[in-house]
Motif scaffolding. Structure first.
Motif, PDB file in Angstrom:
ATOM      1  N   UNK A 130       1.995  26.026  65.831  1.00 47.12           N
ATOM      2  CA  UNK A 130       1.565  25.986  67.229  1.00 47.12           C
ATOM      3  C   UNK A 130       2.136  24.763  67.951  1.00 47.12           C
ATOM      4  N   UNK A 131       2.241  23.653  67.237  1.00 43.55           N
ATOM      5  CA  UNK A 131       2.822  22.447  67.844  1.00 43.55           C
ATOM      6  C   UNK A 131       4.283  22.692  68.233  1.00 43.55           C
ATOM      7  N   UNK A 132       5.003  23.423  67.395  1.00 45.24           N
ATOM      8  CA  UNK A 132       6.399  23.754  67.730  1.00 45.24           C
ATOM      9  C   UNK A 132       6.458  24.616  68.993  1.00 45.24           C
ATOM     10  N   UNK A 133       5.529  25.561  69.111  1.00 43.69           N
ATOM     11  CA  UNK A 133       5.501  26.392  70.317  1.00 43.69           C
ATOM     12  C   UNK A 133       5.178  25.549  71.547  1.00 43.69           C
ATOM     13  N   UNK A 134       4.294  24.570  71.366  1.00 47.09           N
ATOM     14  CA  UNK A 134       3.965  23.681  72.489  1.00 47.09           C
ATOM     15  C   UNK A 134       5.186  22.885  72.930  1.00 47.09           C
ATOM     16  N   UNK A 135       5.995  22.468  71.965  1.00 46.11           N
ATOM     17  CA  UNK A 135       7.230  21.746  72.300  1.00 46.11           C
ATOM     18  C   UNK A 135       8.172  22.661  73.078  1.00 46.11           C
TER      19      UNK A 135
ATOM     20  N   UNK B  73      22.630  17.624  58.109  1.00 44.94           N
ATOM     21  CA  UNK B  73      21.201  17.307  58.247  1.00 44.94           C
ATOM     22  C   UNK B  73      20.487  18.595  58.641  1.00 44.94           C
ATOM     23  N   UNK B  74      20.037  19.339  57.622  1.00 42.85           N
ATOM     24  CA  UNK B  74      19.574  20.706  57.867  1.00 42.85           C
ATOM     25  C   UNK B  74      18.252  20.751  58.634  1.00 42.85           C
ATOM     26  N   UNK B  75      17.344  19.816  58.391  1.00 36.85           N
ATOM     27  CA  UNK B  75      16.082  19.809  59.133  1.00 36.85           C
ATOM     28  C   UNK B  75      16.341  19.537  60.613  1.00 36.85           C
ATOM     29  N   UNK B  76      17.294  18.623  60.894  1.00 35.28           N
ATOM     30  CA  UNK B  76      17.653  18.343  62.279  1.00 35.28           C
ATOM     31  C   UNK B  76      18.338  19.554  62.912  1.00 35.28           C
ATOM     32  N   UNK B  77      19.206  20.206  62.150  1.00 32.72           N
ATOM     33  CA  UNK B  77      19.894  21.400  62.651  1.00 32.72           C
ATOM     34  C   UNK B  77      18.878  22.484  63.025  1.00 32.72           C
ATOM     35  N   UNK B  78      17.901  22.681  62.155  1.00 34.42           N
ATOM     36  CA  UNK B  78      16.897  23.717  62.400  1.00 34.42           C
ATOM     37  C   UNK B  78      16.099  23.392  63.661  1.00 34.42           C
ATOM     38  N   UNK B  79      15.633  22.153  63.786  1.00 41.79           N
ATOM     39  CA  UNK B  79      14.799  21.774  64.931  1.00 41.79           C
ATOM     40  C   UNK B  79      15.584  21.841  66.238  1.00 41.79           C
ATOM     41  N   UNK B  80      16.830  21.366  66.224  1.00 40.83           N
ATOM     42  CA  UNK B  80      17.646  21.400  67.440  1.00 40.83           C
ATOM     43  C   UNK B  80      17.978  22.839  67.828  1.00 40.83           C
ATOM     44  N   UNK B  81      18.238  23.689  66.835  1.00 36.54           N
ATOM     45  CA  UNK B  81      18.517  25.105  67.112  1.00 36.54           C
ATOM     46  C   UNK B  81      17.283  25.793  67.677  1.00 36.54           C
ATOM     47  N   UNK B  82      16.121  25.446  67.135  1.00 35.43           N
ATOM     48  CA  UNK B  82      14.868  26.013  67.647  1.00 35.43           C
ATOM     49  C   UNK B  82      14.688  25.638  69.123  1.00 35.43           C
ATOM     50  N   UNK B  83      14.935  24.384  69.445  1.00 37.98           N
ATOM     51  CA  UNK B  83      14.765  23.921  70.825  1.00 37.98           C
ATOM     52  C   UNK B  83      15.769  24.583  71.755  1.00 37.98           C
ATOM     53  N   UNK B  84      17.007  24.711  71.310  1.00 35.97           N
ATOM     54  CA  UNK B  84      18.012  25.369  72.147  1.00 35.97           C
ATOM     55  C   UNK B  84      17.647  26.839  72.354  1.00 35.97           C
TER      56      UNK B  84
END
Length: 1008
Positions: A436-441, A472-483
């Motif tokens: 849910x926090x990710x959705x809030x972001x 940096x796979x965790x960073x890749x995942x988070x940045x891709x999610x945001x994009x």
């Protein structure tokens, strides 16, 4: 104890019974004891009982004595003289309880008894708190006349011992709490609230004495803590009754309250009160208060609290401090947007820093989500109030916008997934909270985009490329999610394509194809999701389409990636279908290869065949379109053949777990652990085949609405297309005959049929009407109502397009079938869904083709109208509503053929009295409130359309079976007169509701 408890006749017996309440007795025994004691409390001897109990030792007994006083005050009305006598007694009991060792529960209950007295007899005890304080000081109830303004109240308060002070504070708090429950708008209680306000000065003097006390002992801390609780009660009361003198008196206590924050024993209660008031009543705080809070946040004490929180200490006190900061920031939102206010910007920077607290959101960091909520509100306020100029002109290098970008940076870093070991150690609530926090972001970023635009897209593009460069796979995942989250914000056009090309033209696809050994599953899933989110980009940049699709197809066979990749395939192929027609053979071959996988998920397969069907739909030549469709359908036919084969297996034949057919019949998560009966395997294969056919049928639908003119339809190879129709319909018929006892099978077949109803061009699933009709009217083993509903949609679809000439013969086959199904019901309520859909089908035919319906045999029509009447008389809401619509349509239907119109008129004259009787039975009280508007429709039409309507209605109202005796003959006549005068206008609905209410009786005003 015995189950039959005798009524106590002596005080010791009552005492014994009270003590039994606190022993481990069975619930039914406790309930019976309470019942006996309540009878004693309400008896005429209740006052003597209370007095006797308060004289006895033991807190439980004394508590019950005080409770008895409250019961008597609430249930009996006393003369002023008797009331004052009771008041003197209660105060004396309170004074005695403070000196005889009684516990707090007794003292609090006696304070509650005093408040109850005040609520009922405030006119006899005007200066209640001053009198109580003076009595506590004198250790006895003093005469009311002795209490004047001349008393040195502050001096008396300071002389009270801690126990007396607590008692006065508990009374003051209960006074506000109970008064707040009393209606402030009722004229009945104006005097009470005015009297409460008259005591506010004494209350604030009491609280001020405690809040300003220096030195900390255990007793003084308790006194101050209870005073803060008392202040909270009065703030809530003042918020509901915002009288300026009261507000000003309470405002004088804010600074002393702020000072209590730094006292460790008082911190929790103080910070909660300040946070709640800042959140719910911002205007209560003056500029001086806000300045004091700014100064507080700049002290070493506050900085230490802040650093502790940011360092990852999320205990209750630390989180409360963060919420306190956020509440203050919210209260100061306008000042926070002022870039010239250095003090506000410094505080705002601290709020941005809350998002850097150590630990993953929700699972550990309990302040991240509320902090993000503040920033989302802050950005929305920026959008609404300050920034109307283009984003390029905004000062992004200065606060507050620079702080917004800091929050963006902090946020995407915070939603990076932890290591798998850490994530798997969380419970389900922590995992859900993190999600849910990710959705809030994502929501926050969409808000920021409204003032940022392209720079925000570019930021995440650069972060993706940076993460790729250093693996940096965790960073890749988070940045891709945001994009991906920003895809809905990007408007159509190519203004953002240059930035996106940096991602889709990078090494991303190549890395993702290397599998789990290179890129973790979660990062691959999110990147596949990114392709789906920006499918329109690939429509404009076909050069990147093959790489994307190759990646997606390579992932479909992976059980971890099957669902996201197949969803992306369906979205991409649907959007870019016209660009992919030259590769249809490759797609079909790819699907053929996928079918050999033992891990191909059924939902993923449905999406893949739907994607291929979408491409087939865009093929330019009909021969190629039909040939490709045949290839695709032939692969589905393999499952159909297998289903038929296993259905015909002998007896109770079992299929071994290692048989390849098991992998087709059951998804990995549903794989059986023991041999499976052949008929169960057959059913699962049939369902899988039908669901794939559903997806193909949807994929072959035209993506845009085409002209429905018959002359515009293309001429296909009728022989080949006819063969396809025959093959598909043969499959549907066979699977229906063998498996239609399964609801999922019936639903799937109906969905397949419906797919062609809206099409205007020939196609594999645009079946000839005769073929559809024959399947519909054949035998079904389950969910017949669904089939009837499909028949209704089918009949409606024939009214337009090239099949208009088929509507009459089709309806003449469908109508008897529907009527026969309804006739087989023992009663309409036996299958409400079938009854509803059946009468809706008849209504549609009546509306579009009245001559077809009215040409049915007389006994059939008699049954239909009788059935519609039964539904109107029934209790099922949906069939009743459908019947009301049927009668509305029937009353207003006009036929071109004079003979048909004559038949309609005769039918209305015949059924009019029965219809009027049914409507009046319903409106007379049998219907529920929610049915009335629907029932009013045929009533309005009947009055307008037929000259005898008023006579029919009067007869129905005066019939002996009319359900209500609460309305007179005159009221019934007036009701009809109103209906006639309104001539079917909307106001009729209110007249119907009023009459229904009168028939039900006033007790039903807010029922039903």
């Amino acid at each position: 104890m015995e189950n039959n408890i005798p009524i106590p006749t002596t005080l010791p017996e009552v005492e014994n019974l009270i003590n039994e309440l606190y022993k481990p007795n069975p619930p039914e025994t406790i309930s019976k004891i309470q019942e006996v004691l309540q009878r004693l409390q309400k008896s005429p001897q209740g006052w003597q009982l209370a007095q006797g109990l308060l004289e006895l030792p033991g807190d439980n007994v004394k508590f019950f004595g005080a409770l008895t006083i409250i019961v008597k005050l609430n249930t009996e009305r006393l003369s002023d003289e008797d009331a004052l006598s009771v008041l003197q007694n209660i105060i004396n009991w309170l004074v005695r309880s403070l000196s005889d060792g009684s516990g707090p529960i007794v003292v609090r209950k006696l304070c509650s008894a005093l408040v109850t007295y005040y609520i009922h007899y405030s006119h006899t005890w005007a200066r209640c708190l001053r009198h109580l304080i003076y009595s506590l000081d004198r250790a006895a109830a003093v005469p009311l006349d002795d209490v004047t303004d001349a008393l040195p109240l502050e001096q008396i308060i300071q002389g009270l011992d801690p126990q007396m002070f607590l008692a006065a504070t508990w009374f003051a708090a209960a006074l506000a709490e109970e008064s707040e429950k009393v209606d402030t708008k009722s004229t009945k209680f104006i005097g009470l609230h005015e009297s409460v306000l008259a005591n506010a000065g004494d209350v604030t003097a009491l609280m001020a004495s405690a809040l300003k006390t220096g030195g900390e002992t255990s007793s003084s801390s308790l006194v101050r803590k209870e005073s803060i609780n008392c202040l909270q009660a009065w703030l809530l009361y003042a918020q509901r009754t915002p009288k300026q003198p009261l507000v000003q008196m309470l405002q004088a206590l804010v600074d002393p309250l702020i000072n209590c924050l730094v006292v460790e024993e008082l911190y929790e209660v103080t910070v909660e009160l300040l946070t709640d008031t800042l959140s719910n009543w911002q205007q209560f705080f003056t500029r001086s208060h806000l300045d004091s809070l700014y100064a507080l946040f700049d002290t070493p004490w506050a900085r230490q609290r802040y650093q502790t929180l940011v360092a990852g200490d999320f205990d209750f006190d630390a989180v409360q401090f963060g919420l306190f900061m956020l509440a203050f920031g919210d209260a100061q939102m306008v000042e926070m947007m002022d870039s010239t206010d250095t003090r506000a910007q410094a505080f705002l920077a601290g709020l941005a820093g809350l998002l850097t607290a150590q630990g993953p959101p929700a699972a550990e960091d309990k302040v991240f989500v509320p902090a993000l909520e503040f920033w989302s509100a802050f950005v929305e306020s920026l959008v609404d109030t300050l920034y109307t100029e283009p984003a390029t002109t905004l000062p992004w290098d200065k606060p507050p916008l620079s702080l917004v970008m800091q929050v963006v940076s902090h946020s995407w870093q915070k939603i990076q997934y932890p290591t798998l070991d850490v994530y798997n150690s969380w419970d389900s609530a922590d995992k859900a909270g993190f999600g849910d926090a990710r959705k809030d972001v994502a929501d926050f970023l969409q808000s920021v985009y409204t003032i940022s635009g392209l720079p925000l897209i570019s930021l995440f593009v650069d972060l993706i490329l940076t993460a790729l460069g250093k693996s940096a796979w965790a960073e890749l995942e988070a940045a891709s999610y945001c994009l991906g989250a920003l895809s809905d914000c990007v408007s159509e056009g190519d203004s953002y394509d240059d930035a996106l090309t940096k991602v889709f033209g990078s090494s991303l696809f190549d890395l993702l194809r290397e599998g789990h050994g290179t890129v973790p599953v979660r990062a691959r899933q999110t990147c596949l999701y990114l392709i789906e989110r920006y499918s329109e980009y690939f429509l404009r940049h076909a050069a990147y389409l093959p790489a994307a699709l190759n990646l997606l197809f390579s992932a479909v066979g992976d059980r971890h990636l099957a669902l996201p990749s197949s969803k992306s395939i369906l979205t991409l192929c649907s959007s870019c279908r016209t660009l992919l027609t030259s590769e249809i053979d490759a797609f079909l071959s790819q699907y053929g290869s996928l079918r050999t996988s033992q891990e191909l998920d059924s939902l993923a397969e449905e999406r893949v065949v739907g994607a291929i069907a979408a491409i087939i739909q865009s093929l330019p030549h009909e021969e190629q379109k039909i040939g490709s469709a045949q290839r695709l359908l032939s692969m589905i036919g393999v499952d159909v053949t297998a289903a038929l084969q296993y259905k015909s297996a002998q007896g109770n034949a079992l299929i071994d777990l290692n048989d390849p057919v098991i992998f087709r019949a059951f998804d990995l998560s549903q794989r059986p652990t023991s041999p499976v009966p052949a008929h169960e395997v057959a059913l699962q294969l049939a369902i899988r085949a039908l669901r794939c056919l559903c997806s193909i049928a949807k994929g072959l639908q035209s993506p845009v609405e085409l002209d429905s003119d018959e002359d515009n339809s293309q001429t296909a190879n009728s022989q080949t297309l006819g063969n396809i129709h025959t093959d598909i319909m043969g499959i549907l018929g066979q699977l229906k005959d063998l498996f239609s006892s399964n609801a999922e099978v019936v639903d799937a077949i109906c969905t397949i049929l419906r797919a062609g109803f809206s099409e205007t061009e020939p196609g594999p699933f645009v079946f000839p009407p005769q073929m559809i009709t024959e399947l519909i009217i054949s035998n079904w083993q389950n969910r017949t109502a669904t089939v009837v509903n499909t028949a209704s949609a089918f009949a409606s679809s024939l009214n337009t397009g090239r099949y208009k000439q088929h509507i009459d013969p089709t309806l003449r086959m469908l109508l008897p079938w529907v009527f026969n199904l309804l006739h087989q019901l023992p009663n309409p309520d036996a299958d409400p869904e079938l009854s509803q859909y059946g009468i809706e089908f008849a209504r549609r035919v009546l509306q579009r083709r009245p001559e077809v319906l009215m040409s049915q045999a007389a006994n059939v029509l008699e049954f239909l109208f009788g059935f519609a009447m039964q539904l109107l008389d029934g209790n099922e809401p949906l069939p009743k509503a459908a019947a009301a619509e049927f009668w509305t349509t029937f009353i207003t239907t006009k036929a071109d053929d004079p003979n048909v119109q004559t038949t309609l008129n005769d039918a209305l004259a015949h059924f009019g009295p029965r219809l009027s009787h049914s409507l009046m039975q319903n409106i007379g009280g049998r219907a529920s409130r929610s049915d009335l508007d629907k029932l009013a429709d045929p009533l309005k039409k009947l009055i307008v359309q037929h000259v005898h309507a008023s006579k029919w209605l009067e007869a129905a109202l005066n019939d002996a079976s009319f359900p209500s005796d609460k309305v007179t003959t005159e009221e019934k006549a007036l009701f009809v007169k109103k209906l006639v005068s309104l001539r079917g206008s909307k106001a009729t609905n209110q007249v119907v509701r009023d009459f229904w209410l009168a028939c039900r009786g006033s007790n039903f005003a807010y029922a039903s």
